[in-house]
Design an enzyme around this catalytic site. Structure first.
Site, PDB file in Angstrom:
ATOM      1  N   GLY A 171      -7.098   5.397   5.153  1.00  0.00           N
ATOM      2  CA  GLY A 171      -6.594   6.318   4.146  1.00  0.00           C
ATOM      3  C   GLY A 171      -6.987   7.755   4.439  1.00  0.00           C
ATOM      4  O   GLY A 171      -8.055   8.029   5.003  1.00  0.00           O
ATOM      5  N   ASP A 179     -15.431  -1.672   9.046  1.00  0.00           N
ATOM      6  CA  ASP A 179     -16.147  -1.966   7.808  1.00  0.00           C
ATOM      7  C   ASP A 179     -17.167  -3.080   8.015  1.00  0.00           C
ATOM      8  O   ASP A 179     -16.889  -4.065   8.718  1.00  0.00           O
ATOM      9  CB  ASP A 179     -15.165  -2.371   6.714  1.00  0.00           C
ATOM     10  CG  ASP A 179     -14.211  -1.253   6.334  1.00  0.00           C
ATOM     11  OD1 ASP A 179     -14.532  -0.082   6.623  1.00  0.00           O
ATOM     12  OD2 ASP A 179     -13.142  -1.541   5.758  1.00  0.00           O
ATOM     13  N   ASN A 191      -9.710  -0.982  10.205  1.00  0.00           N
ATOM     14  CA  ASN A 191      -8.514  -0.315   9.676  1.00  0.00           C
ATOM     15  C   ASN A 191      -8.004   0.632  10.745  1.00  0.00           C
ATOM     16  O   ASN A 191      -8.696   1.583  11.113  1.00  0.00           O
ATOM     17  CB  ASN A 191      -8.855   0.469   8.403  1.00  0.00           C
ATOM     18  CG  ASN A 191      -9.276  -0.445   7.269  1.00  0.00           C
ATOM     19  OD1 ASN A 191      -8.449  -0.916   6.511  1.00  0.00           O
ATOM     20  ND2 ASN A 191     -10.577  -0.717   7.170  1.00  0.00           N
ATOM     21  N   GLU A 210       0.816  -1.213   0.000  1.00  0.00           N
ATOM     22  CA  GLU A 210       0.000   0.000   0.000  1.00  0.00           C
ATOM     23  C   GLU A 210       0.851   1.266   0.000  1.00  0.00           C
ATOM     24  O   GLU A 210       0.363   2.351   0.324  1.00  0.00           O
ATOM     25  CB  GLU A 210      -0.931  -0.005   1.210  1.00  0.00           C
ATOM     26  CG  GLU A 210      -1.900  -1.165   1.233  1.00  0.00           C
ATOM     27  CD  GLU A 210      -2.760  -1.190   2.475  1.00  0.00           C
ATOM     28  OE1 GLU A 210      -3.660  -0.323   2.596  1.00  0.00           O
ATOM     29  OE2 GLU A 210      -2.530  -2.048   3.341  1.00  0.00           O
ATOM     30  N   ARG A 228     -11.304   2.824  11.499  1.00  0.00           N
ATOM     31  CA  ARG A 228     -12.511   2.663  10.690  1.00  0.00           C
ATOM     32  C   ARG A 228     -12.948   1.205  10.729  1.00  0.00           C
ATOM     33  O   ARG A 228     -12.118   0.300  10.582  1.00  0.00           O
ATOM     34  CB  ARG A 228     -12.234   3.081   9.247  1.00  0.00           C
ATOM     35  CG  ARG A 228     -13.476   3.468   8.447  1.00  0.00           C
ATOM     36  CD  ARG A 228     -13.151   3.687   6.983  1.00  0.00           C
ATOM     37  NE  ARG A 228     -12.929   2.426   6.298  1.00  0.00           N
ATOM     38  CZ  ARG A 228     -11.888   2.169   5.504  1.00  0.00           C
ATOM     39  NH1 ARG A 228     -10.973   3.102   5.296  1.00  0.00           N
ATOM     40  NH2 ARG A 228     -11.764   1.002   4.919  1.00  0.00           N
ATOM     41  N   GLU A 269     -13.784  -5.936   8.961  1.00  0.00           N
ATOM     42  CA  GLU A 269     -12.449  -5.692   9.505  1.00  0.00           C
ATOM     43  C   GLU A 269     -12.379  -4.298  10.111  1.00  0.00           C
ATOM     44  O   GLU A 269     -13.287  -3.476   9.952  1.00  0.00           O
ATOM     45  CB  GLU A 269     -11.395  -5.825   8.418  1.00  0.00           C
ATOM     46  CG  GLU A 269     -11.551  -4.851   7.267  1.00  0.00           C
ATOM     47  CD  GLU A 269     -10.526  -5.091   6.157  1.00  0.00           C
ATOM     48  OE1 GLU A 269      -9.440  -4.491   6.247  1.00  0.00           O
ATOM     49  OE2 GLU A 269     -10.811  -5.858   5.228  1.00  0.00           O
ATOM     50  N   TYR A 292      -9.595   3.669  -5.309  1.00  0.00           N
ATOM     51  CA  TYR A 292      -8.603   4.695  -5.608  1.00  0.00           C
ATOM     52  C   TYR A 292      -8.548   5.165  -7.062  1.00  0.00           C
ATOM     53  O   TYR A 292      -8.019   6.242  -7.333  1.00  0.00           O
ATOM     54  CB  TYR A 292      -7.207   4.193  -5.206  1.00  0.00           C
ATOM     55  CG  TYR A 292      -7.118   3.795  -3.751  1.00  0.00           C
ATOM     56  CD1 TYR A 292      -7.251   4.751  -2.744  1.00  0.00           C
ATOM     57  CD2 TYR A 292      -6.921   2.476  -3.378  1.00  0.00           C
ATOM     58  CE1 TYR A 292      -7.166   4.396  -1.412  1.00  0.00           C
ATOM     59  CE2 TYR A 292      -6.836   2.106  -2.037  1.00  0.00           C
ATOM     60  CZ  TYR A 292      -6.958   3.074  -1.064  1.00  0.00           C
ATOM     61  OH  TYR A 292      -6.902   2.722   0.258  1.00  0.00           O
ATOM     62  N   SER A 341      -6.504  -2.431   1.858  1.00  0.00           N
ATOM     63  CA  SER A 341      -6.873  -1.792   0.593  1.00  0.00           C
ATOM     64  C   SER A 341      -7.355  -2.788  -0.464  1.00  0.00           C
ATOM     65  O   SER A 341      -7.219  -2.550  -1.662  1.00  0.00           O
ATOM     66  CB  SER A 341      -5.701  -0.971   0.022  1.00  0.00           C
ATOM     67  OG  SER A 341      -5.465   0.159   0.830  1.00  0.00           O
TER      68      SER A 341
END
Length: 324
Positions: A281, A261, A277, A22, A259, A275, A220, A154
């Protein structure tokens, strides 16, 4: 939380880039964070461990670190352990929580043990997956799976598989990134994400993409991915999802910001955790800034609020250099 002046933060290292898959996204995140800190009057400096080496962090007299490293080396407890050994406060979760959250399988095992909702899943070790094993795994996981490298973020190396041949191919491809692969039952439904800041959930975001799933390109490189914030949930549903997000975050020992998800099963309406994070990002298309904007603060304010979490990390370091 006390309002701090730019000088209160001292000399700040924005650590970004690194060695992971990443890296390119981390470079963008770090640059945007750095510019926001400079605009706020903070004495910020960029450090890329791949280019500058870790010695640049310890030898330049930094007072704290804004960690913008995504993936291995940045989200898995490695940089966190290095910084704690050198008594340098940093943003986000600590060593243990970072390591656990980076491991998708162990994360699900912990959540399951605490009664939190997850989809059916299995682990596949490195090596060729036989046709017989692939057939058995598909049968056990309702005929369709998401293949995930356990230690990547990602959506790197992820793929959908609904036949023996596709599953074998997806596992082989995923093994380029990890020695352990997780198969997760395919969930039909919408994807949501909830940012956590200082232990509290921000407004949820519903992600809509024409891609098969919310993959690297959708995150992205795509202009057709849509982000809905407010997400369209009722007030009661929003409250329920916020509470579940905070429980999931705390269950792993996470702190500072991050974060969580989710998928929402379209048949049952149930929430299923995917998961956490721990270093989300921070690019122009990233999700946490979108939720922060709806909450009422801009990107620069968000960056400072995240940097504020490093002061909580300061209290975890004792005067004699031992980590509490």
């Amino acid at each position: 939380m006390a309002v701090r002046s730019p000088t209160d933060y001292g000399k700040v290292a924005v650590v970004y880039g690194g060695y992971s898959a990443e890296r390119e996204i981390s470079l963008v995140s770090g640059e945007t964070v750095y510019q926001a800190l400079i605009n706020a009057g903070v004495d910020a400096h960029k450090v890329d461990p791949k280019v500058d080496g870790l010695s640049a962090i310890t030898e330049q007299g930094f007072d704290r670190v804004w960690n913008a490293l995504h993936g291995r080396g940045g989200e898995d407890g490695v940089i966190q352990g290095f910084l704690e050994l050198h008594q340098i406060p940093y943003t986000g979760s600590g060593v243990m929580a970072s390591a656990i959250a980076m491991d998708k399988l162990r994360t699900k095992l912990l959540w399951s043990a605490q009664g939190l909702p997850v989809a059916k899943h299995k682990m596949v070790s490195t090596g060729e997956l036989s046709a017989a094993d692939a057939k058995a795994l598909l049968a056990e996981l309702n005929g369709c799976v998401m293949v995930k490298p356990i230690h990547e973020g990602s959506s790197v190396g992820m793929a959908k598989a609904d036949t023996v041949e596709r599953l074998q191919q997806a596992v082989t491809a995923a093994q380029q990134f990890d020695r352990e692969i997780m198969l997760e039952q395919w969930i039909h439904g919408e994807e949501y994400t909830v940012a956590i800041l200082n232990g509290k959930a921000l407004p949820s975001i519903r992600v809509e993409t024409p891609h098969t799933f919310y993959d690297f390109k959708a995150k992205y490189n795509s202009s057709d991915t849509q982000y809905h914030c407010p997400s369209g949930l009722s007030a009661d549903e929003e409250l329920c999802l916020a509470g579940l997000s905070e429980k999931a975050f705390n269950a792993l020992g996470c702190s500072g910001w991050g974060r969580v998800d989710f998928m929402r099963d379209s048949n049952s309406g149930d929430w299923l955790l995917l998961e956490v994070n721990t270093v989300p990002g921070m690019t122009q298309t990233s999700l946490v800034p979108k939720a922060a904007k709806v909450k009422g603060f801009n990107f620069e304010q968000l960056v400072l609020k995240v940097l504020d979490t490093s002061f909580d990390r300061t209290t975890a370091l004792s005067a004699n250099g031992e980590v509490k």
